[in-house]
Design a protein around this motif. Structure first.
Motif, PDB file in Angstrom:
ATOM      1  N   VAL A 203      58.054  51.727 -32.214  1.00  0.00           N
ATOM      2  CA  VAL A 203      59.131  52.084 -31.286  1.00  0.00           C
ATOM      3  C   VAL A 203      60.388  52.435 -32.072  1.00  0.00           C
ATOM      4  O   VAL A 203      61.041  53.452 -31.824  1.00  0.00           O
ATOM      5  N   GLN A 204      60.733  51.581 -33.051  1.00  0.00           N
ATOM      6  CA  GLN A 204      61.912  51.859 -33.882  1.00  0.00           C
ATOM      7  C   GLN A 204      61.720  53.131 -34.708  1.00  0.00           C
ATOM      8  O   GLN A 204      62.653  53.914 -34.886  1.00  0.00           O
ATOM      9  N   GLY A 205      60.513  53.316 -35.217  1.00  0.00           N
ATOM     10  CA  GLY A 205      60.254  54.528 -35.984  1.00  0.00           C
ATOM     11  C   GLY A 205      60.407  55.786 -35.157  1.00  0.00           C
ATOM     12  O   GLY A 205      60.958  56.796 -35.618  1.00  0.00           O
ATOM     13  N   GLY A 206      59.935  55.745 -33.904  1.00  0.00           N
ATOM     14  CA  GLY A 206      60.071  56.910 -33.028  1.00  0.00           C
ATOM     15  C   GLY A 206      61.513  57.215 -32.680  1.00  0.00           C
ATOM     16  O   GLY A 206      61.887  58.383 -32.488  1.00  0.00           O
ATOM     17  N   GLN A 207      62.343  56.167 -32.616  1.00  0.00           N
ATOM     18  CA  GLN A 207      63.751  56.395 -32.279  1.00  0.00           C
ATOM     19  C   GLN A 207      64.488  57.164 -33.385  1.00  0.00           C
ATOM     20  O   GLN A 207      65.501  57.813 -33.109  1.00  0.00           O
ATOM     21  N   THR A 208      63.990  57.085 -34.618  1.00  0.00           N
ATOM     22  CA  THR A 208      64.633  57.832 -35.697  1.00  0.00           C
ATOM     23  C   THR A 208      64.353  59.332 -35.603  1.00  0.00           C
ATOM     24  O   THR A 208      64.982  60.116 -36.324  1.00  0.00           O
ATOM     25  N   PHE A 209      63.429  59.738 -34.738  1.00  0.00           N
ATOM     26  CA  PHE A 209      63.145  61.167 -34.543  1.00  0.00           C
ATOM     27  C   PHE A 209      64.074  61.813 -33.523  1.00  0.00           C
ATOM     28  O   PHE A 209      64.121  63.045 -33.420  1.00  0.00           O
ATOM     29  N   LEU A 210      64.810  61.001 -32.760  1.00  0.00           N
ATOM     30  CA  LEU A 210      65.579  61.541 -31.636  1.00  0.00           C
ATOM     31  C   LEU A 210      66.681  62.491 -32.080  1.00  0.00           C
ATOM     32  O   LEU A 210      66.951  63.500 -31.413  1.00  0.00           O
TER      33      LEU A 210
ATOM     34  N   PHE B  95      72.758  55.422 -31.050  1.00  0.00           N
ATOM     35  CA  PHE B  95      72.529  53.976 -31.050  1.00  0.00           C
ATOM     36  C   PHE B  95      71.057  53.655 -31.294  1.00  0.00           C
ATOM     37  O   PHE B  95      70.730  52.728 -32.056  1.00  0.00           O
ATOM     38  N   LEU B  96      70.173  54.402 -30.669  1.00  0.00           N
ATOM     39  CA  LEU B  96      68.739  54.186 -30.861  1.00  0.00           C
ATOM     40  C   LEU B  96      68.325  54.507 -32.293  1.00  0.00           C
ATOM     41  O   LEU B  96      67.469  53.832 -32.873  1.00  0.00           O
ATOM     42  N   PHE B  97      68.935  55.539 -32.868  1.00  0.00           N
ATOM     43  CA  PHE B  97      68.639  55.865 -34.269  1.00  0.00           C
ATOM     44  C   PHE B  97      69.089  54.734 -35.193  1.00  0.00           C
ATOM     45  O   PHE B  97      68.381  54.374 -36.144  1.00  0.00           O
ATOM     46  N   ILE B  98      70.260  54.157 -34.907  1.00  0.00           N
ATOM     47  CA  ILE B  98      70.758  53.047 -35.726  1.00  0.00           C
ATOM     48  C   ILE B  98      69.806  51.863 -35.643  1.00  0.00           C
ATOM     49  O   ILE B  98      69.466  51.234 -36.659  1.00  0.00           O
ATOM     50  N   ASN B  99      69.346  51.560 -34.438  1.00  0.00           N
ATOM     51  CA  ASN B  99      68.386  50.464 -34.292  1.00  0.00           C
ATOM     52  C   ASN B  99      67.088  50.751 -35.040  1.00  0.00           C
ATOM     53  O   ASN B  99      66.542  49.866 -35.704  1.00  0.00           O
ATOM     54  N   GLY B 100      66.616  51.996 -34.949  1.00  0.00           N
ATOM     55  CA  GLY B 100      65.366  52.328 -35.627  1.00  0.00           C
ATOM     56  C   GLY B 100      65.477  52.265 -37.136  1.00  0.00           C
ATOM     57  O   GLY B 100      64.602  51.701 -37.806  1.00  0.00           O
TER      58      GLY B 100
END
Length: 324
Positions: free
Chosen positions: A23-30, A116-121
């Motif tokens: 899930v975190q890895g996918g957020q870095t694609f956003l 924010f999601l990218f930071i979490n990922g």
């Protein structure tokens, strides 16, 4: 036997946590997709249904550590304050982003929550890898059970004044953290391929992500294994005595051992046997002296416990200690 069951439980929960980091890895694609594009919507819809599982697994993993190894839990979670707080804050950003990203009246826009999601990922994966890296490469803390006899300050575990910042800046921990990040990105690309198997631009992008991120992960993980298996053991048992590889210079009849924080790893992978003392009075340490004579030191380990170390300078590998 009970301790082995706890290790089994911790290993299973740790493996599940690493698996759920897709899930975190996918957020870095956003941030690589255009805002409100079809690709962005597909990724958010696929990942948004699974993000609670990662957070829940992390909480259960921490709770299991508290139940199985309370001293480790209190030392690490309380001592490495900034490391664990940054991990927690990154997951708070994730929860807030999924809750408010698409709600009416969003004055910040979806792109802000994508950041924010990218930071979490990115930050979450790297810092979790750093936290695990401390178990292999050690951390700057001391555990002195003899301090429980000190009525003024009965604190048996102490961390360095930086409280976890030093662990984040330690390159060996970062090596594992970045490897975990690219593992999570590889898993995310595989998950998106499975969720959207239809041929097209999105499918081709994920196939490229699997190849690129998977290759980088393998290289980093092999580098981590190489560093791990070739590192020098900080403490080794030689002829029945504990020998410290880090020497301390003597000042008169006192050493700097009591005031120096040492990197103590929690897991031993070095081929030589390793022993970590539970009490200061059990510690036998080699020091420099101004000749080949015996050097006798005394260090307080409590209100009435003292250790007496007789150490010979030079090439002799054995040391003797006695508690009086």
């Amino acid at each position: 036997m009970l301790q082995e069951y706890w290790w089994l439980l911790i290993s299973i929960l740790g493996a599940i946590l690493v698996f759920m980091l897709f899930v975190q890895g996918g957020q870095t694609f956003l941030l690589g997709a255009k805002p409100a594009s079809d690709e962005s919507q597909k990724m958010v819809s696929s990942l948004g249904h699974k993000w609670e599982l990662t957070f829940t697994t992390l909480v259960v993993f921490g709770g299991a550590f508290f139940a199985s190894f309370p001293l480790f839990y209190s030392t690490s979670f309380g001592g490495a304050y900034w490391l664990w707080m940054l991990i927690l804050l990154s997951f708070v950003l994730q929860a807030v982003s999924y809750e408010f990203r698409s709600k009416p009246g969003n004055i910040f826009g979806t792109r802000t929550y994508d950041v924010f999601l990218f930071i979490n990922g990115a930050v979450g994966c790297v810092l979790l890898g750093v936290a695990v890296g401390m178990m292999f490469f050690g951390a700057e803390f001391t555990v002195t059970k003899g301090n429980i006899l000190d009525g003024a300050s009965p604190v048996i575990s102490r961390w360095s004044p930086t409280h976890g910042i030093e662990a984040i800046l330690y390159w060996k921990n970062l090596l594992l953290g970045v490897a975990v990040l690219f593992l999570a990105r590889t898993q995310a690309a595989l998950y998106l391929l499975n969720n959207h198997p239809a041929e097209g631009r999105f499918f081709d992008s994920n196939r490229r992500r699997v190849l690129v991120n998977g290759t980088i992960f393998v290289v980093l993980f092999l580098a981590f294994l190489g560093v791990l298996l070739t590192q020098t053991s900080p403490a080794t048992v030689v002829r029945g005595g504990l020998v410290e590889r880090h020497r301390h210079r003597a000042r008169g009849s006192q050493t700097l051992l009591g005031s120096r924080l040492q990197r103590y790893p929690l897991l031993s992978v070095h081929p030589r046997p390793r022993l970590l003392p539970d009490h200061l009075q059990q510690l036998v340490v080699r020091i420099h002296s101004h000749g080949h004579e015996l050097c006798i030191t005394r260090h307080s380990a409590g209100s009435c416990l003292y250790s007496l170390c007789m150490v010979v300078d030079g090439q002799k590998e054995s040391s003797q200690g006695i508690v009086i």
